[in-house]
Design a protein around this motif. Structure first.
Motif, mmCIF file in Angstrom:
data_model
loop_
_atom_site.group_PDB
_atom_site.id
_atom_site.type_symbol
_atom_site.label_atom_id
_atom_site.label_comp_id
_atom_site.label_asym_id
_atom_site.label_seq_id
_atom_site.Cartn_x
_atom_site.Cartn_y
_atom_site.Cartn_z
ATOM 1 N N ASP A 110 0.869 -1.180 0.000
ATOM 2 C CA ASP A 110 0.000 0.000 0.000
ATOM 3 C C ASP A 110 0.903 1.227 0.000
ATOM 4 O OD1 ASP A 110 -2.158 1.652 0.121
ATOM 5 O OD2 ASP A 110 -2.987 0.823 1.985
ATOM 6 N N VAL B 162 4.116 7.398 2.777
ATOM 7 C CA VAL B 162 4.050 6.284 3.708
ATOM 8 C C VAL B 162 3.768 5.024 2.909
ATOM 9 C CG1 VAL B 162 2.830 5.331 5.677
ATOM 10 C CG2 VAL B 162 3.197 7.777 5.561
ATOM 11 N N GLN C 248 12.569 6.229 7.173
ATOM 12 C CA GLN C 248 12.494 5.437 8.405
ATOM 13 C C GLN C 248 11.713 4.164 8.105
ATOM 14 O OE1 GLN C 248 13.057 7.001 11.958
ATOM 15 N NE2 GLN C 248 13.149 4.848 12.459
ATOM 16 N N LEU C 249 12.346 3.027 8.342
ATOM 17 C CA LEU C 249 11.681 1.738 8.130
ATOM 18 C C LEU C 249 11.418 1.115 9.493
ATOM 19 C CD1 LEU C 249 10.875 -0.317 5.846
ATOM 20 C CD2 LEU C 249 13.086 -1.406 6.248
ATOM 21 N N GLN C 250 10.156 0.807 9.776
ATOM 22 C CA GLN C 250 9.815 0.280 11.102
ATOM 23 C C GLN C 250 8.815 -0.858 10.993
ATOM 24 O OE1 GLN C 250 8.799 4.429 12.189
ATOM 25 N NE2 GLN C 250 9.472 3.834 14.233
ATOM 26 N N PHE D 10 3.256 0.687 15.026
ATOM 27 C CA PHE D 10 2.079 1.531 14.799
ATOM 28 C C PHE D 10 0.813 0.851 15.326
ATOM 29 C CE2 PHE D 10 5.391 2.258 11.756
ATOM 30 C CZ PHE D 10 5.633 3.611 11.958
ATOM 31 N N MET E 74 0.826 1.378 19.089
ATOM 32 C CA MET E 74 0.610 2.748 19.545
ATOM 33 C C MET E 74 -0.797 3.269 19.235
ATOM 34 S SD MET E 74 2.750 6.259 18.863
ATOM 35 C CE MET E 74 4.144 5.987 19.910
ATOM 36 N N HIS E 75 -1.349 2.875 18.087
ATOM 37 C CA HIS E 75 -2.598 3.507 17.647
ATOM 38 C C HIS E 75 -3.837 2.615 17.701
ATOM 39 C CE1 HIS E 75 -0.487 7.126 16.478
ATOM 40 N NE2 HIS E 75 0.428 6.360 15.924
ATOM 41 N N ARG E 76 -3.642 1.333 17.989
ATOM 42 C CA ARG E 76 -4.811 0.449 18.053
ATOM 43 C C ARG E 76 -4.815 -0.300 19.379
ATOM 44 N NH1 ARG E 76 -5.706 3.316 14.692
ATOM 45 N NH2 ARG E 76 -6.036 3.029 12.465
ATOM 46 N N MET F 223 -5.238 2.269 3.886
ATOM 47 C CA MET F 223 -4.169 1.703 4.731
ATOM 48 C C MET F 223 -4.729 1.421 6.123
ATOM 49 S SD MET F 223 -0.259 3.067 5.002
ATOM 50 C CE MET F 223 0.176 2.805 3.304
ATOM 51 N N ILE G 90 -3.570 1.743 9.025
ATOM 52 C CA ILE G 90 -3.354 2.833 9.974
ATOM 53 C C ILE G 90 -3.172 4.099 9.132
ATOM 54 C CG2 ILE G 90 -1.663 3.820 11.585
ATOM 55 C CD1 ILE G 90 -1.328 1.032 12.707
ATOM 56 N N SER G 91 -3.796 5.174 9.540
ATOM 57 C CA SER G 91 -3.783 6.345 8.663
ATOM 58 C C SER G 91 -2.387 6.954 8.587
ATOM 59 C CB SER G 91 -4.788 7.378 9.162
ATOM 60 O OG SER G 91 -4.242 8.058 10.263
ATOM 61 N N PRO G 92 -2.049 7.526 7.437
ATOM 62 C CA PRO G 92 -0.733 8.161 7.293
ATOM 63 C C PRO G 92 -0.496 9.227 8.364
ATOM 64 C CG PRO G 92 -1.800 7.971 5.167
ATOM 65 C CD PRO G 92 -2.806 7.525 6.165
ATOM 66 N N GLU H 198 -1.450 9.095 11.497
ATOM 67 C CA GLU H 198 -1.001 8.413 12.709
ATOM 68 C C GLU H 198 0.451 7.960 12.569
ATOM 69 O OE1 GLU H 198 -5.112 6.478 14.461
ATOM 70 O OE2 GLU H 198 -4.249 5.580 12.670
ATOM 71 N N ILE H 199 0.768 7.497 11.371
ATOM 72 C CA ILE H 199 2.140 7.031 11.148
ATOM 73 C C ILE H 199 3.129 8.181 11.267
ATOM 74 C CG2 ILE H 199 3.710 6.136 9.366
ATOM 75 C CD1 ILE H 199 1.360 4.247 8.593
ATOM 76 N N THR H 200 2.795 9.312 10.639
ATOM 77 C CA THR H 200 3.739 10.436 10.743
ATOM 78 C C THR H 200 3.798 10.983 12.170
ATOM 79 O OG1 THR H 200 1.998 11.813 9.811
ATOM 80 C CG2 THR H 200 3.789 11.255 8.346
ATOM 81 N N GLN H 201 2.695 10.851 12.905
ATOM 82 C CA GLN H 201 2.719 11.277 14.312
ATOM 83 C C GLN H 201 3.761 10.472 15.096
ATOM 84 O OE1 GLN H 201 -0.505 9.963 16.857
ATOM 85 N NE2 GLN H 201 -0.617 11.953 17.853
ATOM 86 N N THR H 202 3.743 9.161 14.894
ATOM 87 C CA THR H 202 4.710 8.302 15.583
ATOM 88 C C THR H 202 6.141 8.633 15.166
ATOM 89 O OG1 THR H 202 3.073 6.557 15.597
ATOM 90 C CG2 THR H 202 5.336 5.889 16.018
ATOM 91 N N VAL H 203 6.326 8.813 13.864
ATOM 92 C CA VAL H 203 7.674 9.103 13.368
ATOM 93 C C VAL H 203 8.167 10.436 13.940
ATOM 94 C CG1 VAL H 203 9.016 9.619 11.284
ATOM 95 C CG2 VAL H 203 7.397 7.727 11.281
ATOM 96 N N MET I 31 7.262 11.765 16.790
ATOM 97 C CA MET I 31 7.588 11.558 18.213
ATOM 98 C C MET I 31 9.025 11.059 18.371
ATOM 99 S SD MET I 31 4.402 9.584 19.937
ATOM 100 C CE MET I 31 2.775 10.280 20.086
ATOM 101 N N ILE I 32 9.408 10.143 17.497
ATOM 102 C CA ILE I 32 10.744 9.550 17.623
ATOM 103 C C ILE I 32 11.818 10.509 17.119
ATOM 104 C CG2 ILE I 32 12.229 7.656 16.840
ATOM 105 C CD1 ILE I 32 9.570 5.987 16.693
ATOM 106 N N GLN I 33 11.538 11.122 15.953
ATOM 107 C CA GLN I 33 12.606 11.911 15.336
ATOM 108 C C GLN I 33 12.743 13.312 15.923
ATOM 109 O OE1 GLN I 33 11.997 11.668 11.123
ATOM 110 N NE2 GLN I 33 12.875 9.627 11.018
ATOM 111 N N GLY J 246 12.857 0.709 14.825
ATOM 112 C CA GLY J 246 13.187 2.109 14.559
ATOM 113 C C GLY J 246 13.020 3.004 15.772
#
Lengths: 90, 453
Positions: free
Chosen positions: A33, A46, A77-79, A84, A87-89, B1, B3-5, B7-12, B14-16, B69
């Motif tokens: 995706d 993403v 960044q590859l994770q 995710f 953290m989000h679910r 997707m 998990i929404s993009p 949310e993903i960028t939020q996590t990234v 937080m880390i970066q 990561g």
């Protein structure tokens, strides 16, 4: 299947998606995706990828992506997808 | 997707950008089976067991870091309190064990090893007595060994003999390490109600109720909390507390994930996630700045204790749901030298030792990484410990003191310890004496826990 999320953030320019997906294809990593936006000239991509048939290990892929990142001025960044999910679910 | 993009960028992000990291993965190791009649043989067995059991800790953490990561800042070892292993030996023999711990820590690549510990809340055993006496030398001869002494519990009361001794020992440890500003004291914690599963140094040890080996994880993320509450600047406390709670949940989920992965990869049971918000001296990783973001001009201003109470409670509520087992210290840390905002607040004259003491009533740990003038009498240091310990004992919580009487330093000087220990401004101590009070010795009885007021 080992799923991972690849995040690419940086200034928009020609060829970012091409370079990244070529790198993934060379390692036999399937893109499941993809979502891409440009906000105030900041490119954010993403990707959900499948690492299970990858011919390279995670260190090698990370390094290659970092090299592309440096060259094009991007942050990659590859994770693992669990990061995710947890953290989000709930 | 899935998990929404966003949310993903939020996590990234937080880390970066917001310093979200795993502060420590700590492997607890039981050493009771290393006890022999001969202290030299015991110390060899200790070295062997730590190297054998802990050898995979650093490589496993590195591979998890790569896969997830998320940076894992520290990998550490906590062992059974050494006073339980030594029996009736002289202090010099105890130092032999400290050297073994140091060598093992170096071998497996961890920066701190905790458990040079004695639990003396009700009194000294012979082993306790030797170990406690050996602490200054043991800390001075090592770089990685961390020591703690539990001098009080809510059930046993306060061992004032031990508190009196600790004042002298802290002064001695500072004197021995005077070239580095008394830095040996940064690895020595005096506790009330010490937790047995705390992953954070310098107070970590592997308690006697713990299994053979265990993985405990400490998360961090003051920067994440601060940027979350920046978005609710004009809202009331209900919204503020909710925002902190949700953020703490997300931060703690990372700790839970890493703890599970580390436990699975090492084949060691998962113990707890410690919910503490641990700051570092880096800009953007400060607990004090969170309190200021809540609306205080400077940390230490009136309202600081209430602000910290809001933060601490909301972090616990959010974190508890995020982890299957919570333990350790679990609260906000307020170490002065390790928090950029705290250092600034002391420099501005906004934050005093007395205010810090009040703050420790509502958060975890206590007077942490406090630098005081080198000429502070041992009895005053003991009295500072007694005050802090009394807060813990009466309120049924953990408190601790990590204090550094920096030799030759005066109020206003700054002592740089380097790395995570940061740099501490020398703080003013009340000049009136407590000598006779400390000289009394004996035990303060355990407090009553009915008729609460």
């Amino acid at each position: 299947m080992t799923k991972a999320v690849l995040t690419v953030i940086g200034i928009d320019r020609v060829g970012i998606t091409a370079r990244i997906s070529t790198c993934l294809a060379e390692a036999n990593i399937n893109i499941l995706d993809i979502s891409q936006t440009i906000m105030q000239n900041i490119f954010t991509m993403v990707m959900l990828v499948d690492l299970s048939k990858s011919t390279k290990n995670i260190d090698e892929i990370t390094e290659e992506l970092n090299n592309i990142g440096e060259e094009l001025g991007l942050n990659t960044q590859l994770q693992h997808v669990d990061v995710f999910n947890s953290m989000h679910r709930i | 997707m899935f998990i929404s993009p966003d949310e993903i960028t939020q996590t990234v992000r937080m880390i970066q950008e917001e310093h979200l990291d795993i502060r420590t993965v700590t492997l607890g190791i039981n050493l009771l089976d290393c006890v022999t009649e001969d202290i030299k043989r015991t110390s060899e067995k200790i070295y062997d067991k730590i190297c054998r059991t802990g050898s995979r800790l650093v490589p496993v953490c590195r591979s998890i870091e790569k896969e997830m990561g998320i940076p894992i800042i520290n990998k550490r070892i906590a062992v059974t309190p050494v006073s339980l292993l030594v029996g009736n030996v002289c202090p010099e023999d105890c130092v032999m064990i400290a050297r073994s711990l140091e060598k093992a820590a170096e071998e497996i690549g961890v920066n701190f090893i905790g458990g040079y510990t004695a639990l003396v809340h009700k009194g000294y055993t012979n082993g306790d007595k030797s170990l406690v006496k050996s602490i200054p030398q043991a800390l001075n001869e090592t770089e990685r060994v961390c020591s703690s002494v539990n001098v009080a519990t809510t059930k046993a009361g306060i061992n004032m003999d031990a508190i009196r001794d600790m004042g002298h020992l802290i002064k001695k440890a500072a004197e021995l390490s005077k070239e580095t500003g008394g830095s040996a004291c940064a690895r020595l914690v005096v506790f009330a109600n010490a937790p047995e599963d705390n992953p954070f140094m310098a107070g970590a040890f592997h308690g006697i109720g713990e299994p053979e080996c265990v993985i405990n994880v400490g998360v961090s993320g003051p920067g994440v909390v601060k940027s979350a509450i920046e978005k609710v600047r004009d809202k009331d406390f209900t919204v503020l507390a909710e925002t902190i709670k949700k953020t703490a949940f997300k931060i703690t989920r990372m700790g839970q994930l890493i703890a599970q992965e580390a436990s699975r990869n090492m084949g060691v049971p998962f113990g707890i996630v410690d919910l503490s918000l641990a700051p570092t001296p880096a800009i953007g990783d400060s607990v004090a700045r969170i309190l200021e973001e809540m609306g205080l001009e400077c940390c230490g201003a009136h309202g600081t204790t209430a602000a910290l109470a809001v933060l601490n409670d909301a972090v616990k509520k959010g974190g508890t749901m995020a982890s299957s087992h919570v333990g350790g210290l679990s609260g906000a840390f307020i170490p002065v030298s390790e928090d950029e905002g705290m250092i600034n607040a002391v420099g501005m004259g906004a934050l005093s030792l007395e205010k810090l003491e009040a703050m420790t009533c509502v958060c975890s740990v206590g007077l942490d990484m406090i630098v005081v003038p080198g000429d502070t009498p041992a009895s005053t240091i003991s009295a500072i410990i007694a005050d802090e310990v009394a807060i813990g004992v009466v309120n049924n919580k953990t408190t601790a003191v990590r204090i550094i009487p920096a030799p030759g330093k005066k109020v206003g000087d700054v002592v740089d310890f380097g790395g995570l220990l940061g740099r501490g401004p020398v703080m003013k101590v009340n000049p009136f004496g407590s000598e006779k009070f400390i000289e009394r010795g004996g035990r303060i009885p355990a407090p009553i826990h009915s008729l609460r007021n």
